[in-house]
Design a protein around this motif. Structure first.
Motif, PDB file in Angstrom:
ATOM      1  N   ASP A 115       0.804  -1.231   0.000  1.00 55.48           N
ATOM      2  CA  ASP A 115       0.000   0.000   0.000  1.00 55.48           C
ATOM      3  C   ASP A 115       0.832   1.274   0.000  1.00 55.48           C
ATOM      4  OD1 ASP A 115      -2.470  -1.456   0.121  1.00 55.48           O
ATOM      5  OD2 ASP A 115      -2.090  -1.793   2.250  1.00 55.48           O
ATOM      6  N   LEU A 116       1.878   1.308  -0.786  1.00 51.09           N
ATOM      7  CA  LEU A 116       2.689   2.517  -0.890  1.00 51.09           C
ATOM      8  C   LEU A 116       2.139   3.448  -1.966  1.00 51.09           C
ATOM      9  CD1 LEU A 116       6.315   1.042  -0.712  1.00 51.09           C
ATOM     10  CD2 LEU A 116       4.944   1.990   1.165  1.00 51.09           C
ATOM     11  N   ARG A 117       2.402   4.743  -1.802  1.00 51.82           N
ATOM     12  CA  ARG A 117       2.092   5.758  -2.799  1.00 51.82           C
ATOM     13  C   ARG A 117       3.409   6.430  -3.166  1.00 51.82           C
ATOM     14  NH1 ARG A 117      -1.354   2.835  -2.380  1.00 51.82           N
ATOM     15  NH2 ARG A 117      -3.582   3.171  -1.968  1.00 51.82           N
ATOM     16  N   ILE A 118       3.782   6.305  -4.430  1.00 52.55           N
ATOM     17  CA  ILE A 118       5.113   6.745  -4.865  1.00 52.55           C
ATOM     18  C   ILE A 118       4.998   7.774  -5.970  1.00 52.55           C
ATOM     19  CG2 ILE A 118       7.341   6.031  -5.828  1.00 52.55           C
ATOM     20  CD1 ILE A 118       5.234   3.253  -4.582  1.00 52.55           C
ATOM     21  N   VAL A 119       5.702   8.887  -5.815  1.00 53.59           N
ATOM     22  CA  VAL A 119       5.856   9.880  -6.869  1.00 53.59           C
ATOM     23  C   VAL A 119       7.298   9.795  -7.351  1.00 53.59           C
ATOM     24  CG1 VAL A 119       5.817  12.344  -7.449  1.00 53.59           C
ATOM     25  CG2 VAL A 119       4.119  11.402  -5.854  1.00 53.59           C
ATOM     26  N   THR A 120       7.496   9.660  -8.653  1.00 43.39           N
ATOM     27  CA  THR A 120       8.864   9.501  -9.156  1.00 43.39           C
ATOM     28  C   THR A 120       9.044  10.207 -10.494  1.00 43.39           C
ATOM     29  OG1 THR A 120      10.625   7.905  -9.678  1.00 43.39           O
ATOM     30  CG2 THR A 120       8.371   7.310 -10.337  1.00 43.39           C
ATOM     31  N   ASN A 121      10.265  10.628 -10.753  1.00 41.93           N
ATOM     32  CA  ASN A 121      10.651  11.160 -12.058  1.00 41.93           C
ATOM     33  C   ASN A 121      11.659  10.222 -12.720  1.00 41.93           C
ATOM     34  OD1 ASN A 121      12.624  11.887 -10.087  1.00 41.93           O
ATOM     35  ND2 ASN A 121      13.425  13.485 -11.429  1.00 41.93           N
ATOM     36  N   ASN A 122      11.493   8.937 -12.460  1.00 39.76           N
ATOM     37  CA  ASN A 122      12.418   7.913 -12.941  1.00 39.76           C
ATOM     38  C   ASN A 122      11.609   6.803 -13.613  1.00 39.76           C
ATOM     39  OD1 ASN A 122      14.211   5.708 -13.154  1.00 39.76           O
ATOM     40  ND2 ASN A 122      15.380   6.367 -11.368  1.00 39.76           N
ATOM     41  N   LEU A 123      11.706   6.701 -14.926  1.00 41.03           N
ATOM     42  CA  LEU A 123      10.957   5.677 -15.663  1.00 41.03           C
ATOM     43  C   LEU A 123      11.307   4.269 -15.205  1.00 41.03           C
ATOM     44  CD1 LEU A 123      10.936   6.858 -19.406  1.00 41.03           C
ATOM     45  CD2 LEU A 123       9.000   6.747 -17.839  1.00 41.03           C
ATOM     46  N   ASN A 124      12.563   4.040 -14.873  1.00 41.75           N
ATOM     47  CA  ASN A 124      12.982   2.706 -14.438  1.00 41.75           C
ATOM     48  C   ASN A 124      12.326   2.338 -13.114  1.00 41.75           C
ATOM     49  OD1 ASN A 124      14.776   2.487 -16.665  1.00 41.75           O
ATOM     50  ND2 ASN A 124      16.265   3.728 -15.564  1.00 41.75           N
ATOM     51  N   ALA A 126       9.446   3.562 -12.002  1.00 41.38           N
ATOM     52  CA  ALA A 126       8.023   3.338 -12.286  1.00 41.38           C
ATOM     53  C   ALA A 126       7.791   1.940 -12.846  1.00 41.38           C
ATOM     54  CB  ALA A 126       7.515   4.397 -13.263  1.00 41.38           C
ATOM     55  N   SER A 127       8.677   1.497 -13.737  1.00 38.83           N
ATOM     56  CA  SER A 127       8.553   0.168 -14.333  1.00 38.83           C
ATOM     57  C   SER A 127       8.687  -0.927 -13.277  1.00 38.83           C
ATOM     58  CB  SER A 127       9.612  -0.014 -15.418  1.00 38.83           C
ATOM     59  OG  SER A 127       9.549  -1.305 -15.987  1.00 38.83           O
ATOM     60  N   ILE A 128       9.608  -0.754 -12.344  1.00 35.48           N
ATOM     61  CA  ILE A 128       9.803  -1.735 -11.271  1.00 35.48           C
ATOM     62  C   ILE A 128       8.573  -1.816 -10.375  1.00 35.48           C
ATOM     63  CG2 ILE A 128      11.118  -2.221  -9.152  1.00 35.48           C
ATOM     64  CD1 ILE A 128      13.548  -0.870 -10.627  1.00 35.48           C
ATOM     65  N   LEU A 129       8.016  -0.678 -10.004  1.00 29.79           N
ATOM     66  CA  LEU A 129       6.982  -0.622  -8.969  1.00 29.79           C
ATOM     67  C   LEU A 129       5.577  -0.916  -9.484  1.00 29.79           C
ATOM     68  CD1 LEU A 129       8.227   2.463  -6.946  1.00 29.79           C
ATOM     69  CD2 LEU A 129       8.480   0.054  -6.355  1.00 29.79           C
ATOM     70  N   THR A 130       5.349  -0.759 -10.773  1.00 28.31           N
ATOM     71  CA  THR A 130       4.005  -1.020 -11.290  1.00 28.31           C
ATOM     72  C   THR A 130       3.671  -2.507 -11.281  1.00 28.31           C
ATOM     73  OG1 THR A 130       4.950  -0.900 -13.537  1.00 28.31           O
ATOM     74  CG2 THR A 130       3.795   1.046 -12.721  1.00 28.31           C
ATOM     75  N   GLY A 131       4.621  -3.339 -10.943  1.00 31.67           N
ATOM     76  CA  GLY A 131       4.338  -4.764 -10.803  1.00 31.67           C
ATOM     77  C   GLY A 131       3.536  -5.104  -9.557  1.00 31.67           C
ATOM     78  N   ARG A 147      19.322   8.490 -21.848  1.00 34.19           N
ATOM     79  CA  ARG A 147      20.469   7.772 -21.304  1.00 34.19           C
ATOM     80  C   ARG A 147      20.155   6.993 -20.028  1.00 34.19           C
ATOM     81  NH1 ARG A 147      21.863  13.236 -19.919  1.00 34.19           N
ATOM     82  NH2 ARG A 147      22.193  13.534 -17.669  1.00 34.19           N
ATOM     83  N   ASP A 148      19.134   7.459 -19.246  1.00 34.51           N
ATOM     84  CA  ASP A 148      18.899   6.790 -17.966  1.00 34.51           C
ATOM     85  C   ASP A 148      17.437   6.733 -17.533  1.00 34.51           C
ATOM     86  OD1 ASP A 148      18.442   9.422 -17.325  1.00 34.51           O
ATOM     87  OD2 ASP A 148      19.975   9.551 -15.761  1.00 34.51           O
ATOM     88  N   GLY A 149      16.525   7.192 -18.384  1.00 34.43           N
ATOM     89  CA  GLY A 149      15.112   7.150 -18.017  1.00 34.43           C
ATOM     90  C   GLY A 149      14.696   8.208 -17.014  1.00 34.43           C
ATOM     91  N   GLY A 150      15.560   9.180 -16.766  1.00 43.25           N
ATOM     92  CA  GLY A 150      15.207  10.266 -15.858  1.00 43.25           C
ATOM     93  C   GLY A 150      14.314  11.285 -16.544  1.00 43.25           C
TER      94      GLY A 150
END
Length: 252
Positions: A115-124, A126-131, A147-150
């Motif tokens: 039940d976490l709520r995460i705000v991120t500017n990192n595509l990598n 987001a990809s990890i956590l959407t699982g 270069r890094d998904g930022g």
């Protein structure tokens, strides 16, 4: 080992890691501290490295090590640091997760949370956590760096500034021995500053290669960090600064 070969290996290590300590080099090459100091002085005179108290950094403060290289550096240390950081994050928390390979390690370590709520500017990230079905992941808008998904820029800054969250998970390129927090990208630094300003608890995870590492943009001071997680005791000068501010430190 011949001096010329040792010199080249030192240069390669500095290019790969950004910072190497004298103690690490003594242990790696099994030579005396005096020999390593002499090597570093000679390489600095040839502008192949930048001599620093207790070690050496890359000669340029304007260019970071590539993301593909950083992604495979200090993997075990980053994973251990990440596990220590997430132990302080309760289920149901809200948090920012920044750009960087250590924040990505934190994202992986969070998958056992709920039940976490995460705000991120990192595509990598987001990809990890959407699982995780019970996570709510909010992705900042802005310009995506190939270069890094930022994700960075004015839109990202405005978006981050809308929130006030429990934890801010920061990545960083270097910490100067006077406590300055350093990075390479001005636009990325502005987003980091917004995360610091809008987090109730700022958590910074760094492996020891970041201590004394040189970078051109000053984003703030170690006094703005509530909790520091690392794999080795910081250099004495930096440790004194941390003690002044009563920063929570965990050495993993």
């Amino acid at each position: 080992m011949k001096q010329s070969k040792r010199h080249q290996e030192i240069i390669d290590l500095v290019k790969t890691q950004g910072y190497v300590s004298t103690d690490d080099l003594v242990e790696r090459f099994n030579v005396s501290p005096q020999t390593i100091r002499r090597d570093l002085n000679e390489l600095a005179e040839d502008n192949k490295i930048r001599r620093h108290h207790g070690g050496a950094t890359i000669p340029s403060s304007s260019v970071n090590t590539s993301y593909s290289t950083r992604k495979v550096m200090q993997l075990a240390e980053k994973d251990n640091i990440a596990q220590a950081m997430v132990a302080h994050i309760p289920d149901g928390a809200t948090l920012f997760i920044d750009i960087g390979t250590t924040p990505e390690a934190v994202a992986r370590a969070l998958l056992n949370h709920n039940d976490l709520r995460i705000v991120t500017n990192n595509l990598n990230v987001a990809s990890i956590l959407t699982g995780k079905d019970d996570f709510r992941v909010i992705l900042a808008g802005g310009e995506v760096r190939n270069r890094d998904g930022g994700i960075v820029g004015e839109a990202t800054l405005d978006f981050i500034s809308q929130f006030r969250l429990d934890f801010g998970i920061l990545g960083i390129s270097g910490i100067d021995l006077d406590g300055s927090l350093l990075d390479f990208d001005y636009h990325e630094v502005r987003v980091k500053q917004a995360i610091i300003e809008n987090s109730r608890c700022v958590m910074l995870g760094v492996d020891h290669t970041k201590f004394g590492r040189n970078a051109m943009v000053n984003l703030g001071d170690i006094s703005q960090v509530d909790m520091l997680f690392t794999d080795q005791t910081p250099p004495e000068e930096l440790a004194k600064r941390l003690a002044e501010y009563d920063t929570h430190i965990e050495i993993i």
